[in-house]
Design a protein around this motif. Structure first.
Motif, PDB file in Angstrom:
ATOM      1  N   HIS A  15      14.068  18.004  24.589  1.00  0.00           N
ATOM      2  CA  HIS A  15      14.035  19.069  23.585  1.00  0.00           C
ATOM      3  C   HIS A  15      12.630  19.606  23.323  1.00  0.00           C
ATOM      4  CE1 HIS A  15      18.051  17.518  22.958  1.00  0.00           C
ATOM      5  NE2 HIS A  15      18.321  18.620  22.266  1.00  0.00           N
ATOM      6  N   SER A  16      11.725  19.504  24.292  1.00  0.00           N
ATOM      7  CA  SER A  16      10.391  20.082  24.114  1.00  0.00           C
ATOM      8  C   SER A  16       9.790  20.442  25.465  1.00  0.00           C
ATOM      9  CB  SER A  16       9.466  19.111  23.368  1.00  0.00           C
ATOM     10  OG  SER A  16       9.234  17.964  24.149  1.00  0.00           O
ATOM     11  N   THR A  52       8.169  17.004  17.770  1.00  0.00           N
ATOM     12  CA  THR A  52       7.318  18.045  18.358  1.00  0.00           C
ATOM     13  C   THR A  52       5.933  18.009  17.720  1.00  0.00           C
ATOM     14  OG1 THR A  52       9.290  19.388  18.684  1.00  0.00           O
ATOM     15  CG2 THR A  52       7.184  20.503  18.895  1.00  0.00           C
ATOM     16  N   TYR A  81      12.427  21.388  19.645  1.00  0.00           N
ATOM     17  CA  TYR A  81      13.495  21.424  18.648  1.00  0.00           C
ATOM     18  C   TYR A  81      13.696  20.015  18.115  1.00  0.00           C
ATOM     19  CZ  TYR A  81      17.923  22.263  16.362  1.00  0.00           C
ATOM     20  OH  TYR A  81      18.912  22.370  15.420  1.00  0.00           O
ATOM     21  N   ASP A  82      13.644  19.871  16.797  1.00  0.00           N
ATOM     22  CA  ASP A  82      13.858  18.590  16.129  1.00  0.00           C
ATOM     23  C   ASP A  82      14.964  18.750  15.104  1.00  0.00           C
ATOM     24  OD1 ASP A  82      11.625  17.244  17.389  1.00  0.00           O
ATOM     25  OD2 ASP A  82      10.325  18.437  16.096  1.00  0.00           O
ATOM     26  N   ASP A  83      15.940  17.849  15.143  1.00  0.00           N
ATOM     27  CA  ASP A  83      17.041  17.901  14.175  1.00  0.00           C
ATOM     28  C   ASP A  83      16.556  17.644  12.750  1.00  0.00           C
ATOM     29  OD1 ASP A  83      19.055  18.447  16.030  1.00  0.00           O
ATOM     30  OD2 ASP A  83      19.245  16.319  16.544  1.00  0.00           O
ATOM     31  N   GLY A  88      14.398  23.446  12.450  1.00  0.00           N
ATOM     32  CA  GLY A  88      14.835  23.008  13.776  1.00  0.00           C
ATOM     33  C   GLY A  88      13.744  23.127  14.807  1.00  0.00           C
ATOM     34  N   GLY A  89      13.247  24.332  15.027  1.00  0.00           N
ATOM     35  CA  GLY A  89      12.230  24.559  16.050  1.00  0.00           C
ATOM     36  C   GLY A  89      10.830  24.638  15.475  1.00  0.00           C
ATOM     37  N   ASP A 160      16.373  24.778  22.315  1.00  0.00           N
ATOM     38  CA  ASP A 160      17.207  24.777  21.114  1.00  0.00           C
ATOM     39  C   ASP A 160      17.918  23.434  21.008  1.00  0.00           C
ATOM     40  OD1 ASP A 160      19.146  24.976  23.061  1.00  0.00           O
ATOM     41  OD2 ASP A 160      19.788  27.000  22.521  1.00  0.00           O
ATOM     42  N   LYS A 161      18.930  23.354  20.159  1.00  0.00           N
ATOM     43  CA  LYS A 161      19.626  22.081  19.957  1.00  0.00           C
ATOM     44  C   LYS A 161      20.305  21.582  21.225  1.00  0.00           C
ATOM     45  CE  LYS A 161      23.576  24.446  18.076  1.00  0.00           C
ATOM     46  NZ  LYS A 161      23.804  25.213  16.906  1.00  0.00           N
TER      47      LYS A 161
END
Length: 176
Positions: A15-16, A52, A81-83, A88-89, A160-161
């Motif tokens: 996610h990065s 991130t 992107y982190d939940d 989020g981003g 993104d997610k």
């Protein structure tokens, strides 16, 4: 033009990713060094993935440390992107001296003279993916029209997610 289809966006985790500009030797070495160290951290800590923000601080620290030894001449735009974050981003812009700033959008090098003005004017807090791609394509069109160097291939990646994925690219990045 030398390697005009080189993919300069390195995937750091699921996610990065970070976009790196600079001399080829430095951008390849630094990208691989960072991605492999982040993978090692994840393996050493039972699958714990750095946020991130933590990845950006690690990159910044490595750039600052390298300044005193043999500096990497790279500029970085790191996104992920982190939940756990409210939006989020997140996006971080770093230069070769190790300065790091969180940003809503970014561009580096000579292209930033054209792209940042377009992003200042057209960027909105509520952009969806399609509108963001249109904005990036506007920047690419402006560069093709006004920039001295004719760069024909651009790669657009989305984080993104769902993770990191390539949305569009001008030529096969492995076809050097």
């Amino acid at each position: 033009m030398y390697q005009q289809n080189l993919d300069k966006i390195a995937e750091l985790s699921s996610h990065s990713a970070m976009g790196v500009s600079g001399p080829n030797c430095d951008l390849v070495n630094f990208s691989e060094y960072i991605s492999k160290n982040l993978a090692l951290y994840e393996l050493s800590n039972d699958g714990l993935r750095l946020s991130t923000h933590a990845q950006a601080n690690f990159c910044r620290g490595e750039l600052a440390k390298a300044l005193r030894k043999g500096p990497f001449q790279v500029n970085i735009i790191l996104g992920g992107y982190d939940d756990k974050t409210p939006t989020g981003g997140s996006l971080y812009v770093m230069d070769y001296l190790g300065s790091c700033v969180k940003a809503k959008y970014g561009a580096q090098g000579y292209a930033s003279n054209f792209c940042l003005s377009i992003m200042d004017r057209d960027w909105d807090e509520n952009l969806n993916e399609d509108a963001a791609v249109v904005l990036v394509e506007k920047c690419m069109k402006e560069l093709q029209m006004r920039f001295l160097i004719n760069q024909s291939n651009f790669i657009i990646k989305v984080i993104d997610k769902e993770g990191v994925r390539t949305l569009k690219f001008g030529a096969d990045p492995t076809d050097n």
